[in-house]
Every structure is written in C-alpha cells, then in structure tokens.
Design an enzyme around this catalytic site. Sequence first.
Site, PDB file in Angstrom:
ATOM      1  N   GLY A 479       0.769  -1.241   0.000  1.00 37.97           N
ATOM      2  CA  GLY A 479       0.000   0.000   0.000  1.00 37.97           C
ATOM      3  C   GLY A 479       0.797   1.287   0.000  1.00 37.97           C
ATOM      4  O   GLY A 479       0.303   2.319  -0.454  1.00 37.97           O
ATOM      5  N   ILE A 637      12.657  12.045   2.084  1.00 36.43           N
ATOM      6  CA  ILE A 637      11.297  11.670   1.713  1.00 36.43           C
ATOM      7  C   ILE A 637      11.262  11.545   0.190  1.00 36.43           C
ATOM      8  O   ILE A 637      11.409  12.535  -0.536  1.00 36.43           O
ATOM      9  CB  ILE A 637      10.282  12.714   2.219  1.00 36.43           C
ATOM     10  CG1 ILE A 637      10.373  12.830   3.750  1.00 36.43           C
ATOM     11  CG2 ILE A 637       8.866  12.353   1.781  1.00 36.43           C
ATOM     12  CD1 ILE A 637      10.195  11.529   4.523  1.00 36.43           C
ATOM     13  N   ASN A 639       8.807  10.613  -1.785  1.00 36.60           N
ATOM     14  CA  ASN A 639       7.590  11.132  -2.410  1.00 36.60           C
ATOM     15  C   ASN A 639       6.703  11.732  -1.324  1.00 36.60           C
ATOM     16  O   ASN A 639       6.138  11.009  -0.498  1.00 36.60           O
ATOM     17  CB  ASN A 639       6.871   9.986  -3.144  1.00 36.60           C
ATOM     18  CG  ASN A 639       5.665  10.467  -3.921  1.00 36.60           C
ATOM     19  OD1 ASN A 639       4.935  11.359  -3.494  1.00 36.60           O
ATOM     20  ND2 ASN A 639       5.441   9.864  -5.075  1.00 36.60           N
ATOM     21  N   LYS A 641       3.856  12.932  -1.414  1.00 37.45           N
ATOM     22  CA  LYS A 641       2.440  12.592  -1.498  1.00 37.45           C
ATOM     23  C   LYS A 641       2.163  11.206  -0.889  1.00 37.45           C
ATOM     24  O   LYS A 641       1.328  11.073   0.003  1.00 37.45           O
ATOM     25  CB  LYS A 641       2.020  12.614  -2.970  1.00 37.45           C
ATOM     26  CG  LYS A 641       0.544  12.513  -3.222  1.00 37.45           C
ATOM     27  CD  LYS A 641       0.324  12.762  -4.715  1.00 37.45           C
ATOM     28  CE  LYS A 641      -1.109  12.610  -5.129  1.00 37.45           C
ATOM     29  NZ  LYS A 641      -1.256  12.936  -6.565  1.00 37.45           N
ATOM     30  N   THR A 642       2.898  10.192  -1.369  1.00 33.00           N
ATOM     31  CA  THR A 642       2.651   8.845  -0.841  1.00 33.00           C
ATOM     32  C   THR A 642       3.130   8.741   0.613  1.00 33.00           C
ATOM     33  O   THR A 642       2.483   8.092   1.435  1.00 33.00           O
ATOM     34  CB  THR A 642       3.344   7.771  -1.705  1.00 33.00           C
ATOM     35  OG1 THR A 642       4.729   8.115  -1.834  1.00 33.00           O
ATOM     36  CG2 THR A 642       2.709   7.683  -3.076  1.00 33.00           C
ATOM     37  N   GLN A 646       0.913   7.852   3.894  1.00 29.43           N
ATOM     38  CA  GLN A 646       1.282   6.810   4.839  1.00 29.43           C
ATOM     39  C   GLN A 646       1.211   7.327   6.282  1.00 29.43           C
ATOM     40  O   GLN A 646       0.758   6.631   7.186  1.00 29.43           O
ATOM     41  CB  GLN A 646       2.699   6.332   4.516  1.00 29.43           C
ATOM     42  CG  GLN A 646       2.865   4.867   4.726  1.00 29.43           C
ATOM     43  CD  GLN A 646       4.256   4.392   4.364  1.00 29.43           C
ATOM     44  OE1 GLN A 646       4.997   5.067   3.667  1.00 29.43           O
ATOM     45  NE2 GLN A 646       4.603   3.234   4.840  1.00 29.43           N
ATOM     46  N   GLY A 710      12.710   5.154   6.800  1.00 34.20           N
ATOM     47  CA  GLY A 710      11.508   4.339   7.025  1.00 34.20           C
ATOM     48  C   GLY A 710      10.409   5.111   7.722  1.00 34.20           C
ATOM     49  O   GLY A 710      10.656   5.835   8.685  1.00 34.20           O
ATOM     50  N   GLU A 713       6.115   2.413  10.224  1.00 36.35           N
ATOM     51  CA  GLU A 713       5.809   2.116  11.627  1.00 36.35           C
ATOM     52  C   GLU A 713       5.691   3.395  12.471  1.00 36.35           C
ATOM     53  O   GLU A 713       4.747   3.536  13.248  1.00 36.35           O
ATOM     54  CB  GLU A 713       6.878   1.196  12.247  1.00 36.35           C
ATOM     55  CG  GLU A 713       7.446   0.132  11.327  1.00 36.35           C
ATOM     56  CD  GLU A 713       6.478  -0.940  10.879  1.00 36.35           C
ATOM     57  OE1 GLU A 713       5.500  -1.218  11.597  1.00 36.35           O
ATOM     58  OE2 GLU A 713       6.693  -1.494   9.774  1.00 36.35           O
TER      59      GLU A 713
HETATM   60 MO1  MOS Z   1       4.507  -4.452   9.179  1.00 34.30          MO
HETATM   61  S1  MOS Z   1       3.977  -4.988  11.031  1.00 34.30           S
HETATM   62  O1  MOS Z   1       6.073  -4.152   9.129  1.00 34.30           O
HETATM   63  O2  MOS Z   1       3.625  -5.147   8.006  1.00 34.30           O
END
Ligand code: MOS
Length: 746
Positions: A479, A637, A639, A641-642, A646, A710, A713
């Site tokens: 996603g 970053i 993008n 937008k995405t 998120q 990242g 999370e």
């Molecule tokens: Mo996740 S819990 O890294 O899909």
Amino acid sequence: MKEQLLQDGKAVGDRMSRVDGRLKVTGAATYSAEYALPNLVHAVLVGSTIAKGRIRSIDTKAAERAPGVLAVITHVNSPKVPGFAAKQNPDEPPTIGQPLRVFYDDKIYFNDQPIAVVVADTLERARYAAGLVKTQYAAEPHQTNFEANKARGFLPTQAKRNPKSPQNDYDRGQKDGYQSAPVKLEAEYVHESEMHNPMELQSIIAHWEAPDRLTVYDKVQAVKGTQRAFAKDWALPEENVKVIATFVGGAFGNGLHNWPHETAAIIAAKVTNRPVKLVLTREQMFTMVGYRPKTWQRVAMGATRDGKLVGITHECIGQTSSYEEFTESSVQQTRMMYAAPNVSTRYRILGLDISTPIWMRGPGEATGAFALESAIDEMAHLLNLDPLEFRLRNHTDTDPEKNKPWSTKYLKECFQAGAERIGWSKRRMQPGTLREGDWLVGYGMGVGTFGANRGVAKVRAVLRADGSVLLQSATTDIGPGTGTAMVQIAADALGLSPDKIRFELGNSTFPTAPSQGGSSTVNTVGSAVLAACTELKQKLQQLGGAAFAGAAPDQLTLAGGQLGLRTNAAAKASLADLRKQNNGQDIEVTTEAKPGDARQKYSMYSFSVHFAEVRVHALTGEVRVTKMVSCADAGTIVNQKTAGSQMIGGAIGGIGMALHEGALMDDRFGRYVTKDLADYHVPVHADAPPVEVFFVNKPDTLVDPIGTKGIGEIAIIGVAPAIANAIFNATGKRVRELPITPDKLI
Ligand code: MOS
C-alpha cells in the site's frame, strides 16, 4: 510534466502520483482472488467451535452429497504434507514454534481453528456444504483469559537461548533504579488484541501446474519467504514454487506469516486437481491471520524535582498461542528514548488457547509507546512541567542503550514543528480547564521510534529496445506506493524520465528481496535499484567507448534515447546503437545491495512525534479528535504525497488503537464476540480529523545511499498515547486501558 521533472532536478522528493494508482481505482489491478484460471473451483473453511480438545468424530457425508461439491477434506482424509513431519528449525522466522499444521491430527488449539475445507464448483455451494459438516468434540478446559493467567508469563525461548536477544531482561545502571528518585510513579497499562482489517480479505488461489509444480496467487507481504515456506512444506525445490502477489489490498503485518488457510487451499488443489480459490470471510480474519496481541504493561518511573529522569522500569507481558512463541519489541523504545541513567526492562509472553498473533503496524513499539509515553505525561503532570519541556530535559544525543551516536536524529525539529502546527501554546497546564460549551478541550503528544532497518536485496535492470528501462525485484507493495518510489529513485539514478521506467514486483521469480515489513523496503530495495541502475549505466558506458571513458556514473544519463553526459552535452551515443553492439540483445544487469559497516558504528532509528487536539463531551464522554499533527524524522522523503498518505494512515490507525479497536473474548467459549466490522470498530471518515504531516526530510546516508530511514511504523507509534494524554489534559481523567471508550470517561 515528467521531462520537466528532470530539468528541475530530481524525481526523488516530487509529489508524483502512484504509478499504479489508475489501475487500482479503476478496478484494472488484479488482486490474488481475481485471477480467472480455467477450471477454478472454490473452497470454504470450517472452523472448530471449541477452543481446546480433540475432534472425536467429523461427519462429512451430507456435505459430500451436496450439489457441486468436489471434496471435503479433514484430518481424516487429508494427504500428508511432507514438511509437517519435519522438525521445525527453532531459529527460523517469523515466529518460534511449530506453525499450526492444518488437518494434521485431531487436536484443537483455538476456537475457529480450520478443521475442514469444502471444495465446490461455486462459492455458494461450497459455503452451503460447509454448513453441513457435523463435528463431535472431546473438549478440554481452555485458558483464554489473560488476567487469570498473567502469572504464567514466561521468558521467550529465544531469549533464554540468546543472551543478546532483544527480549532478554535488560538493566542499565541500577536495576529498578527509579526507586531512589524523589518523585516516583507506577502505573499499569493494558490494551486488548487488535485485528488486522485491511480492505482486501486474505485470499489465495492455489494451482498445481504439475504434480511437482505449485503456483499460488497469494495475499502475502513476502513472495520469496512464502516460496521458501511452501517449498519446504511440499519437499520441492524452491524454483518449483511460484508466488504471485502483484497487488495487495492493504496489509499491516498479516501477510508476514503463512497461515493455515493457505495450506488448506494448496491441499484442496492437490486433492481436486483443480485451481482452488479460498478467500477468508471477515470473521475469519479475526482468528486465522494473526493480530496485535493483548498486552499488559507496568511502567515505574522516577525523576528529580527539576525534571530529570532517574530511572524507568518497564515490564510487559504479551499473549501468544500455545504452539508458537510470538514476540515483539514492546520495551525497546524505553531503552533508548530518554537519557535516564537507570533503565530496566522485562518482557514475558503468555501462551493461551488462541491463535498466534503476528506483527501489526508498529509491532511492539506501538504497544510499548502507549505505556512509556503515557507515563512520561503522567510524570510531567506530577512535576508540574509541560510534557514537551519534560521530554526536552531528558533528550539524548547519543543512544543510551548501545552507547553509540545516532546516524541522524532530528526529533527536536519535529517537536518544534508539531508544537507550532497544533497550537501547543493553547494547552492548559491544569487539566479540565479549557472548555467550549459542553466540550472539554485538551492537547497531548506522544513520541515514536522504530529501527531504520535495512536488508539485502537484488534488482534486475533491463534496457529495452524502445529506450525504456524495466526493473524487477521480488518485493511487494502492501500500500505505501513502493513501485512509485522505486521509479523515482531510478529516474534520478538513470537520468531518465519516470514514464520511461517500469518497476515490477510481487513475483517470486524476480531477483530476491525480503518481505515488505519493518519499514525497510525503500532502504533495502531502493538501494538495490540505485545499485542496479548504476551498474546498467556502467555497462552502457563501456559500450559507449572513448567519449564516456572515466565519467562518474552520476554524470551519465539515458534521456532522449541517448547515453549522455551531464558535463558534456556533445557526448552522445544512441541507445539503439549500443544495443546493436550488444548483439541486439536487451542490456541487462542484476545487482545486489546490502547494508554497510556504518551499522556497527551508529545507532539507526526513525523518529516521530504526534500531537493531538481532542474534544471530550463533558456529559456523554464522547471523544472527538479534532486535529492531529504528525511529524517525522525519516530521512529523505522520496515522495511527499505517498509518504504523507502513509503518515495519515498511521495516524488514523492510532486513533483506532486509542479510541475504537479491541477484540473482546467471551472466555466461556474462548471465542471473540467482536468479530466483524459492525462490532469491532475501526475509525471511519467521521472519526478522522484533518491530519497535518511534517517531514524533516534530511537524508541519512549512513542508513542507505538514498538517505531514507523508514516511515510505515513511526506513523502509528506514539499516536495512541498522544490521544490518551490529550484526553487527560481535557478531562483530568487518566485512562490506562485501551480503547478509551465513553464509558471510561463518565
Ligand atoms: Mo509491518 S507490522 O512491518 O507489516
């Protein structure tokens, strides 16, 4: 527009729309259950109605005689799965223990455990026949009540075996050193199990293309991991198992383990010799594909009167099943977030007669941060300090757990940006004193962190006859927009317009990549994209001859069907000619990228802070989150937008965690009473406030050459406590049990 991007400079950082967005919104994207294979048949699972015991007898006659039924498979007649007999390698991910062996024997480990699969020519007929299967059980007393069993919590086996395990007991300074502090608090925090509820249900089509060749179209987060798991199950060479997950309709970790329904479908396909489609029902999503485990935590904290932490002790017990030891890093944030000289953490798991949990967005840290960041807020209140100021007084510029410098840390920048945007100055120190009519208004914050993980991945890059570049890697996109980010990274690396680049994923025949999990895909696969693009250009450079000799790779471009040099507009070589020199073949490389040794010297984390503004109705206890600001230090970053989407998704997930979500067990039957989206609440649009997102957007090139850390999370970690703290600020009521439903506030 695309060519313009290149003239302006970089594709990375652009708000490019998703490369697969149109496919997704027009229904043209093919999801796992949507492959129209010839002779496809349908499977429906029958689940146990007891939580523990044995199957005494299972009567499948009526189901077998029902119209259209091809097979009814149970432990009595199931073909043997070769891998079920093999001893499990205990160090093999994702969880320690033996995953449930479907239809293996008569044992029942949890309520709704798959005990039969019915295969029929239509879904309706399979479902009807599934209702005709009659089972007699020899039930045994089950244990599903967390509180009643809490004392049985134990140290995970892997922690016992490995002193360096992150689940091991940890002490920095004095054990339980908080006790010596002049100001102390102790509090217990609980949250119920939370269920993965992506829009797309877990689904698989299993197809034996030959007796020893299996193809699965499977909703998973790891095509290579799934290939390995099924190859092992069926004693096949890995290359005989093909896993396709081109599109995934949302996943929060539920696709990081392989589950009984997948093997049930594979068995059914073997028995019927037809491709078998199996889609879980929404109810089965609550029992068959893992969940964020119910957790009890205790935080004890001590500070000096001027707001310096003396110590923190954080204890945690998370539930697991009786057959797998699922663990998570719930106490990790406590070890490294604040400059407390004395920190103790103790993590235990509790085996119950339920199905195995699995990682769910911000796994561990989202749970732990609820306790830690609530306790920080409680301590700030005791000290009569602004909680933002209290956090600043305990800020640390090196990792106090590992005694290493951070690779990068811009948390203070996040604090400042967030405080301005939420209007932190409106926050009253005295709870319950800001009121608009019957609504009490409050502000709260919560900090999040997650390791800036990176693994090893390979990417294939192919220059094709039309001057376009095809990239392939066996990663997945659950996603976040992985394909889009990869195209952007490649566009800059190749000096080629994004619309000339295609990134393919979700296929186990592509070069290897890890699961999409742990916020590490751009770090891991993005680095391999960069490496493959560089190698491809070097190959072209060699073919290009003298004009390009000695040029650094970042000077080479592929725009306009030409190999070019940024430094010398006159140097040009037609890509078509270079291809001719390559015997008319596509020019292709497959390149691996892996993390460097900076990982030994530095401590690498993403950081976030979430600010919430809430209104609580003084008479009804209704909570409205009226504004959220989420700020992230996640490196480059790729993008806006995405990445922004998120962050918003994580914030909404955190609202669910704080206010809505909780699977409630009826312990008499060991069965959930909330097991559909009518009873188990997730935030809807009406619950979702405007979420403002701020990114520091400073590269961390110690993590990877793109500078990313990242996002997935940290988007949710710290949100739940931000809301709980805002509710306290609004009402003066401290709720330590999630979800914070109105009954807890009146
Ligand atoms: Mo996740 S819990 O890294 O899909």
